[in-house]
Design a protein around this motif. Structure first.
Motif, mmCIF file in Angstrom:
data_model
loop_
_atom_site.group_PDB
_atom_site.id
_atom_site.type_symbol
_atom_site.label_atom_id
_atom_site.label_comp_id
_atom_site.label_asym_id
_atom_site.label_seq_id
_atom_site.Cartn_x
_atom_site.Cartn_y
_atom_site.Cartn_z
ATOM 1 N N MET A 1 -66.321 105.593 -114.746
ATOM 2 C CA MET A 1 -66.170 104.136 -114.705
ATOM 3 C C MET A 1 -67.250 103.505 -113.831
ATOM 4 O O MET A 1 -67.870 102.492 -114.214
ATOM 5 C CB MET A 1 -64.782 103.774 -114.181
ATOM 6 N N ASN B 1 -56.849 99.626 -117.816
ATOM 7 C CA ASN B 1 -58.138 100.312 -117.761
ATOM 8 C C ASN B 1 -58.920 99.999 -119.034
ATOM 9 O O ASN B 1 -58.329 99.801 -120.101
ATOM 10 C CB ASN B 1 -57.927 101.811 -117.597
ATOM 11 N N LEU C 1 -69.898 100.920 -115.408
ATOM 12 C CA LEU C 1 -69.898 99.551 -114.902
ATOM 13 C C LEU C 1 -71.264 99.187 -114.334
ATOM 14 O O LEU C 1 -71.763 98.078 -114.566
ATOM 15 C CB LEU C 1 -68.813 99.387 -113.834
ATOM 16 N N PRO D 1 -57.376 93.758 -112.236
ATOM 17 C CA PRO D 1 -57.259 94.167 -113.641
ATOM 18 C C PRO D 1 -55.800 94.405 -114.022
ATOM 19 O O PRO D 1 -54.958 94.688 -113.171
ATOM 20 C CB PRO D 1 -58.056 95.481 -113.688
ATOM 21 N N VAL E 1 -64.493 93.676 -114.728
ATOM 22 C CA VAL E 1 -63.403 94.591 -115.071
ATOM 23 C C VAL E 1 -62.112 93.816 -115.313
ATOM 24 O O VAL E 1 -61.353 94.116 -116.247
ATOM 25 C CB VAL E 1 -63.210 95.648 -113.962
ATOM 26 N N GLU F 1 -66.536 93.434 -110.255
ATOM 27 C CA GLU F 1 -65.070 93.468 -110.179
ATOM 28 C C GLU F 1 -64.453 92.439 -111.126
ATOM 29 O O GLU F 1 -63.454 92.708 -111.802
ATOM 30 C CB GLU F 1 -64.618 93.215 -108.743
ATOM 31 N N LEU G 1 -66.250 96.014 -121.564
ATOM 32 C CA LEU G 1 -67.189 95.625 -120.512
ATOM 33 C C LEU G 1 -68.418 94.956 -121.114
ATOM 34 O O LEU G 1 -68.888 93.920 -120.624
ATOM 35 C CB LEU G 1 -67.618 96.857 -119.704
ATOM 36 N N GLY H 1 -57.675 99.686 -113.373
ATOM 37 C CA GLY H 1 -59.049 99.360 -113.752
ATOM 38 C C GLY H 1 -60.098 100.306 -113.219
ATOM 39 O O GLY H 1 -61.285 100.116 -113.473
ATOM 40 N N SER I 1 -60.249 93.742 -118.889
ATOM 41 C CA SER I 1 -58.888 94.263 -119.068
ATOM 42 C C SER I 1 -58.031 93.296 -119.882
ATOM 43 O O SER I 1 -57.173 93.714 -120.668
ATOM 44 C CB SER I 1 -58.243 94.551 -117.706
#
Length: 322
Positions: free
Chosen positions: A165, A268, A169, A265, A189, A186, A274, A139, A193
Motif C-alpha cells: 500500500m 481498504n 500510494l 478511510p 485514501v 491520506e 487511488l 485503509g 475508500s
C-alpha cells in the motif's frame, strides 16, 4: 587365462545387473502412499533436500537418494518453496520436481473495498498462517492477492500488504493530476475508500471520483451512504435499509451531516480507486444513482437526478424490493 576371462565376465554381468537395479530403484515407484507437500528452505543443499524427503516418507533413504541423484540425476540447483509430491512418486521425479517444478503458491485475496475487520477475519481463518494480529488500520492495506507460505506469521503477511500500500500510494501520488481535489496522500485514501464502496464497476471509478471531487470543490456534502454505515458496523454489511435517524446522526464519518471528507478511510482500496481520485474524470456531474443493471447513471442537475431516482424506484418496485 580362461578363468580370468570368466571372472571378468561375471563381474561385468553383476555390474550390469546392479546398474539396471539401481536405475529401476531410481525411476520406479516410491514408498509414498498419499500425496503430500514438502517445504524446502532457502539455501538447502541436495543433502538437506534428501533429508526432508526421507522425513516426509517420499523416499526410503536420504543417503541412497543423494548418491543416485549425483550419479543419475541433473546438476541443477534445488529450489526453495513448498512442493507437492504425488503418491508413489519416484526418486528421479522427486528430484525433478525440486529442481524444475513450480512451487505451490498459496494466495490470500483482499478484494477492493474490504474493511479491515473482514481482512482480520480472513487472515485469522487462513489455517496455514500462524500467530495472532490486531485489526489492521483501516485503509492501510492494498487490495490485492498475496502469496504466503505454510507456517508464515500473519503479522508478516500484513506487513507485506501494508508495504504494498505504501509503495502504490507513493507511486500514484507522484503521478497525480493537477485536477485532483485531495491535498494529501491520506485524503486520497479516504476518498478512494468511498469510491470503492460506491461502485463495483471498475470503469465507473473515475466518474464517481469526478462527482465527489466536484462536490468537495463546491462545498457540497458528499452524501455517501457507506459513510453512514461505517460507524455502525465498521464496514460490515448493514443487512437492512438505513434508518432516518442514522442519516441524521452527527459524527466524524457521516457525510450527510457534515461537509468535507470523513475522519478516515472506510475500507481498504485497490490501485484503480487511488488512480481514480488522483486523476478523476472531467465531468460537470454532481449526482449519481443506481441504474438497475449494476452500474450508475450520472446527472449534472438536481432536477435530472430526481428523475433518475424516480426511474430507479420504479425498477425496484417492479422487482418487489419496495
Amino acid at each position: 587365462m580362461r578363468r580370468i576371462g570368466c571372472t571378468a565376465l561375471v563381474v561385468a554381468v553383476l555390474a550390469a545387473v546392479l546398474v539396471f537395479a539401481g536405475i529401476r530403484t531410481w525411476s520406479g515407484p516410491g514408498p509414498l502412499e498419499e500425496a503430500t507437500t514438502v517445504s524446502i528452505a532457502s539455501g538447502s543443499t541436495l543433502a538437506d533436500a534428501a533429508a526432508t524427503l526421507e522425513e516426509a516418507g517420499v523416499i526410503r533413504s536420504a543417503q541412497r537418494f543423494e548418491y543416485f541423484a549425483r550419479v543419475l540425476g541433473s546438476n541443477a540447483h534445488i529450489q526453495a518453496g513448498e512442493f507437492e509430491m504425488p503418491a508413489y512418486v519416484s526418486q528421479s521425479e522427486a528430484l525433478r520436481i525440486l529442481q524444475e517444478g513450480a512451487a505451490l503458491q498459496r494466495l490470500v485475496t483482499i478484494p477492493e473495498g474490504m474493511p479491515s475487520v473482514l481482512v482480520h477475519e480472513r487472515l485469522m481463518a487462513t489455517e496455514l498462517l500462524t500467530g495472532d494480529i490486531p485489526v489492521p488500520a483501516e485503509g492501510s492495506i492494498l487490495a490485492n492477492s498475496y502469496s504466503y507460505e505454510r507456517g508464515e506469521s500473519r503479522a508478516d503477511v500484513v506487513a507485506r500488504m501494508q508495504a504494498a500500500m505504501d509503495e502504490e500510494l507513493a507511486r500514484a501520488w507522484a503521478n497525480r493530476s493537477s485536477d485532483t481535489v485531495v491535498r494529501t496522500p491520506e485524503e486520497a485514501v479516504i476518498l478512494a475508500s468511498i469510491v470503492e464502496k460506491e461502485t463495483a464497476v471498475a470503469s465507473e471509478r473515475p466518474m464517481v471520483a469526478g462527482v465527489y471531487s466536484n462536490r468537495l470543490r463546491q462545498g457540497m456534502r458528499l452524501q455517501a451512504d457507506p459513510t453512514i454505515i461505517y460507524p455502525i458496523t465498521r464496514g460490515r454489511p448493514l443487512g437492512r435499509r438505513i434508518r432516518r435517524s442514522e442519516i441524521d446522526q452527527v459524527n466524524d464519518y457521516n457525510t450527510y451531516s457534515m461537509t468535507g471528507l470523513p475522519r478516515g478511510p472506510i475500507a481498504n482500496v485497490g490501485p484503480e480507486a487511488l488512480e481514480a481520485v488522483l486523476n478523476p474524470a472531467e465531468t460537470d456531474a454532481l449526482y449519481f444513482v443506481a441504474d438497475g443493471s449494476g452500474g450508475h447513471i450520472f446527472a449534472e442537475t438536481l432536477e435530472e437526478h430526481n428523475r433518475n431516482v424516480q426511474r430507479w424506484y420504479r425498477i425496484r418496485r417492479e422487482r418487489g424490493e419496495m
